[in-house]
Design a protein around this motif. Structure first.
Motif, mmCIF file in Angstrom:
data_model
loop_
_atom_site.group_PDB
_atom_site.id
_atom_site.type_symbol
_atom_site.label_atom_id
_atom_site.label_comp_id
_atom_site.label_asym_id
_atom_site.label_seq_id
_atom_site.Cartn_x
_atom_site.Cartn_y
_atom_site.Cartn_z
ATOM 1 N N THR A 186 0.820 -1.225 0.000
ATOM 2 C CA THR A 186 0.000 0.000 0.000
ATOM 3 C C THR A 186 0.853 1.274 0.000
ATOM 4 O O THR A 186 0.460 2.270 -0.594
ATOM 5 N N ARG A 237 -9.993 -0.908 2.153
ATOM 6 C CA ARG A 237 -9.096 -1.443 1.106
ATOM 7 C C ARG A 237 -7.647 -1.450 1.602
ATOM 8 O O ARG A 237 -6.921 -2.417 1.382
ATOM 9 N N VAL A 238 -7.253 -0.372 2.265
ATOM 10 C CA VAL A 238 -5.883 -0.317 2.801
ATOM 11 C C VAL A 238 -5.742 -1.316 3.945
ATOM 12 O O VAL A 238 -4.742 -2.034 4.045
ATOM 13 N N GLY A 264 -2.781 -3.773 3.858
ATOM 14 C CA GLY A 264 -1.654 -3.203 4.617
ATOM 15 C C GLY A 264 -1.405 -3.941 5.918
ATOM 16 O O GLY A 264 -2.337 -4.369 6.610
#
Ligand SMILES: Cc1cc2nc3c(=O)[nH]c(=O)nc-3n(C[C@H](O)[C@H](O)[C@H](O)COP(=O)(O)OP(=O)(O)OC[C@H]3O[C@@H](n4cnc5c(N)ncnc54)[C@H](O)[C@@H]3O)c2cc1C
Length: 284
Positions: free
Chosen positions: A34, A104-105, A109
């Protein structure tokens, strides 16, 4: 635009360390990507070789003993926020992780990547420093463990050596009467200010001194000197204001799109008071 690079998928930490040695500055460890891929797309960093550590199954594990929580280097924010061991042992960390970035991160991540990148506008470092967490590293010379407080050495700077890989983060579990709180303020994608507070409040007073660490506002998270507040009345507005003063004095805010130095210093005081008040609110 992304320039050409090779991805080396490794299945053991030893293989990752060997590739780090072989390629040196030309290689980076690739976890969720990320930060890494964003930096490469923006052209601010270039690595011809990425060492993908996600296939190393053991690095994804999260485990807990009676006194320690161990989070493997490829565990994502999403894995951590939903892990029952974390929820049971350290609910404040689970809550912090659930509020990192966007889904999403969080799904890609990792906590290790967050620490290794050393981006100042981050949530986990202040809490991990307050808890006394350590980063476990594996390199050519063997393994070592570094306190998170010493691992992040500046803006985008860490103590990670060129041949090392983070394998896990180990967090000592606080005693059962110790409360942890994390409060942040944010108007952009990342936090403007985040304050972690840890301590015990009994009969309205701090037992010993609370631990307070201010993050996201400065080049790196800063511990606040709090020894003078041992035994202080935790519900007294004067105590909270004095801790806020100590926090404002402990940081050198950086002006950016999230606000001026003065605004951020003001925020540090407000958010510190809220984090410390949360300890008293959950008191015994
Ligand atoms: C849009 C956006 C919003 C965000 N918002 C927040 C937020 O609100 N709060 C917050 O705290 N963070 C935020 N972040 C940061 C996010 O938490 C990190 O991007 C993420 O945790 C990095 O992990 P990763 O696995 O993707 O790392 P990668 O991008 O894969 O790697 C990042 C760096 O860490 C190194 N690295 C990764 N794993 C290892 C390892 N095992 N050993 C050695 N080095 C390693 C890489 O080589 C690279 O230098 C945001 C990021 C984005 C893109």
């Amino acid at each position: 635009m992304l320039r050409r690079f090779d991805v080396h998928r490794v299945t053991s930490v030893a293989e990752a360390v060997a590739l780090r040695q072989r390629f040196g500055e030309d290689a980076a460890i690739y976890a969720g990507g990320t930060e890494l891929l964003l930096a490469m797309k923006m052209g601010v960093a270039r690595w011809p070789h990425l060492i993908d550590v996600k296939p190393i199954g053991s690095l994804a594990q999260i485990s807990a003993s009676t006194d320690t929580l161990r989070i493997g280097a490829t565990a994502t924010h999403w894995d951590i926020e939903r892990n029952p061991l974390v929820a049971e042992a350290l609910p404040a960390l689970a809550q912090l992780e659930a509020n990192v970035a966007n889904v999403r991160v969080r799904a890609a991540g990792t906590l290790a990547g967050n620490l290794a990148f050393g981006e100042p506008h981050a949530d986990p470092p202040s809490m991990l420093i307050a808890l006394g967490a350590r980063v476990l590293l594996e390199g050519r010379a063997g393994s070592r463990s570094v306190a998170v407080a010493e691992f992040i050495t500046g803006m985008y700077e860490t103590a990670l050596a060129a041949d090392e890989v983070i394998v896990a983060i180990e967090i000592p579990l606080p005693g059962k009467n110790v409360r942890a709180a994390y409060v942040k303020f944010q108007i952009l994608e990342r936090p403007s200010v985040g304050v972690a507070a840890l301590g015990t409040v009994r009969d309205g007073r701090f037992v010993g001194a609370p631990t307070v660490v201010v993050g996201a506002v400065d080049e790196m998270a800063r511990p606040v000197p709090t020894a003078q507040f041992a035994g202080a009345d935790a519900r007294d507005a004067g105590t909270l204001e004095a801790i806020a003063d100590a926090a404002r004095a402990a940081v050198e805010p950086i002006a950016d799109l999230a606000g001026s130095v003065e605004f951020k210093r003001h925020l540090v005081g407000v958010i510190t008071q809220r984090a410390c008040a949360a300890l008293a609110a959950e008191a015994l």
